[in-house]
Design an enzyme around this catalytic site. Structure first.
Site, mmCIF file in Angstrom:
data_model
loop_
_atom_site.group_PDB
_atom_site.id
_atom_site.type_symbol
_atom_site.label_atom_id
_atom_site.label_comp_id
_atom_site.label_asym_id
_atom_site.label_seq_id
_atom_site.Cartn_x
_atom_site.Cartn_y
_atom_site.Cartn_z
ATOM 1 N N TYR A 39 27.164 44.064 36.964
ATOM 2 C CA TYR A 39 27.325 43.390 38.262
ATOM 3 C C TYR A 39 27.276 44.410 39.413
ATOM 4 C CZ TYR A 39 29.670 40.775 41.942
ATOM 5 O OH TYR A 39 29.992 40.183 43.126
ATOM 6 N N LYS B 298 33.954 32.299 38.786
ATOM 7 C CA LYS B 298 32.734 31.690 38.267
ATOM 8 C C LYS B 298 33.071 30.529 37.322
ATOM 9 C CE LYS B 298 31.063 35.038 40.727
ATOM 10 N NZ LYS B 298 30.662 36.338 40.178
ATOM 11 N N ASP C 66 32.579 42.974 30.567
ATOM 12 C CA ASP C 66 32.640 41.911 31.576
ATOM 13 C C ASP C 66 32.100 40.640 30.921
ATOM 14 O OD1 ASP C 66 32.161 40.144 33.681
ATOM 15 O OD2 ASP C 66 31.741 41.759 35.100
ATOM 16 N N ARG D 55 54.913 40.625 43.486
ATOM 17 C CA ARG D 55 53.764 41.475 43.139
ATOM 18 C C ARG D 55 53.875 41.931 41.688
ATOM 19 N NH1 ARG D 55 54.231 46.623 43.980
ATOM 20 N NH2 ARG D 55 55.045 46.460 46.078
#
Ligand SMILES: *Cc1c(COP(=O)(O)O)cnc(C)c1O
Length: 377
Positions: free
Chosen positions: A98, A195, A170, A46
């Site tokens: 978004y 994307k 973004d 992690r």
């Protein structure tokens, strides 16, 4: 090196031990720390993993930032970056960011005392006017979704710098191949790598890049502490997808530039929104700050029935959420990405039941046009 070359020669093109052309998938949860001398770089996956580190270095070099961080989704990247703020802080955010970013700011982070003022960021004065003594950050996204509005990044990021705000952009729709917000004055860039970066509609992933190491440390504390990290297989898919970003983006944008004027000339279409189209109000701003117009466009039919008919009849586009894949995707914002916005507010924003968003894929554009023609008929 130019942007296209950097996608291939990214510092991880050859694996030094074996000479393999690619980054190995290191599938482990923990690392043997030997004699505990602290000589080993990794302890627990992690906190860090070599496959993840490769992608983090690649995205940092593409965005020209100090540090990159990978997350399990775009929204995990955004939520984690927002986690650097504290209760009582105030953020200014573009009103058409978004939907998922909007949702966490208005629900989750609101409950935790992070205050937010939405503005129309195409008008930089609205940002200036929204600044208060406790304002700490500015959150932008350009082009916007689904109406492809352009925010003037140099101007808005300059306002943030003057006011000492941490600015976050973004950059999902443009990618660092077309737009590099850190070079234009941003402090942090975030991505849905689901994307264009991944590019094949086969992985959910997210990234963040900071301009400075100091900000990087703050984002790393959330990445490690919150733990919204991706697994190495998904990371590997993003690393592979990035290698073809140039050819995909070039071809998909060329098709979008071909299809947009065709749509505009169609009698069944009342409006087309695409920053590469002559007549887009902020086309010139986009040309200054970005190396292209991208491959997402939207349009309005004359009636709701025509829009629904198009979605029912179109064959070469999946009717789906998401964008940026090799396959063309048609989405219907009022029922999908923007369904949770109250109808009156949606109408004010121009997101009507005649609006369709297209992410142009790698199909031959003439085939797409023929298909769109029969679907609009
Ligand atoms: C999809 C998307 C996100 C969220 O990314 P996920 O990978 O779906 O979590 C954030 N911003 C933009 C602009 C997006 O298109």
């Amino acid at each position: 090196m130019n942007r296209g070359t950097l996608l291939i020669h990214n510092g991880h093109e050859t694996e030094p031990l074996s000479g393999a052309l690619g980054v190995p998938i290191i599938q482990t949860s923990t690392f043997d720390q030997g004699d505990l001398s602290g000589q080993r770089e990794y302890d627990y996956a992690r906190s860090g993993n070599p496959t993840r580190k490769a992608l983090e270095e690649i995205i940092a070099s593409l965005e020209k930032g100090a540090q990159g961080y990978a997350f399990g989704s775009g929204i995990a990247a955004i939520a984690s970056v927002l986690g650097i703020f504290s209760a009582g802080d105030h953020l200014i955010a573009a009103e058409d960011i978004y939907g998922g970013s909007w949702r966490i700011l208005n629900t989750f982070y609101k409950r935790w005392g992070l205050e937010m003022t939405p503005v129309d960021a195409t008008d930089p004065d609205q940002i200036r006017r929204a600044i208060k003594p406790n304002t700490k950050g500015l959150f932008l996204e350009t082009p916007s979704n689904p109406l492809l509005k352009i925010t003037n990044l140099p101007v808005c990021l300059g306002i943030a710098q003057e006011a000492g705000l941490i600015s976050i952009v973004d950059n999902t729709f443009m990618t660092p191949y077309l737009q590099r917000p850190l070079e234009l004055g941003a402090d942090i860039v975030v991505h849905s790598a689901t994307k264009f970066l991944g590019g094949h509609s086969d992985v959910i992933s997210g990234l963040a890049v900071t301009k400075t190491e100091a900000l990087g440390k703050r984002v790393y504390a959330v990445q490690n502490g919150f733990g919204a990290v991706p697994g190495p297989w998904d990371i590997w898919l993003v690393i592979r997808g990035l290698k073809t970003l140039k050819v995909r983006m070039d071809a998909q944008e060329a098709s979008a530039r071909h299809i947009a004027p065709w749509l505009k000339a169609h009698e069944g279409v009342s409006a087309v929104f695409y920053p590469g189209l002559p007549g887009h109000p902020d086309r010139e701003i986009n040309e200054v700050q970005a190396a292209g117009a991208g491959a997402v466009l939207s349009f309005k039919t004359r009636t709701r029935e025509q829009a629904l008919g198009f979605l029912a009849k179109v064959k070469l586009a999946a009717t789906a959420v998401s964008l940026g894949g090799v396959e063309t995707i048609a989405s219907y914002p009022v029922k999908m990405s923007h369904a949770s916005i109250p109808p009156a507010e949606r109408e004010r924003l121009g997101i009507t039941d005649t609006l369709i968003r297209i992410s142009v894929g790698l199909e031959d554009p003439e085939d797409l046009i023929a298909d769109f023609a029969q679907a609009l008929a």
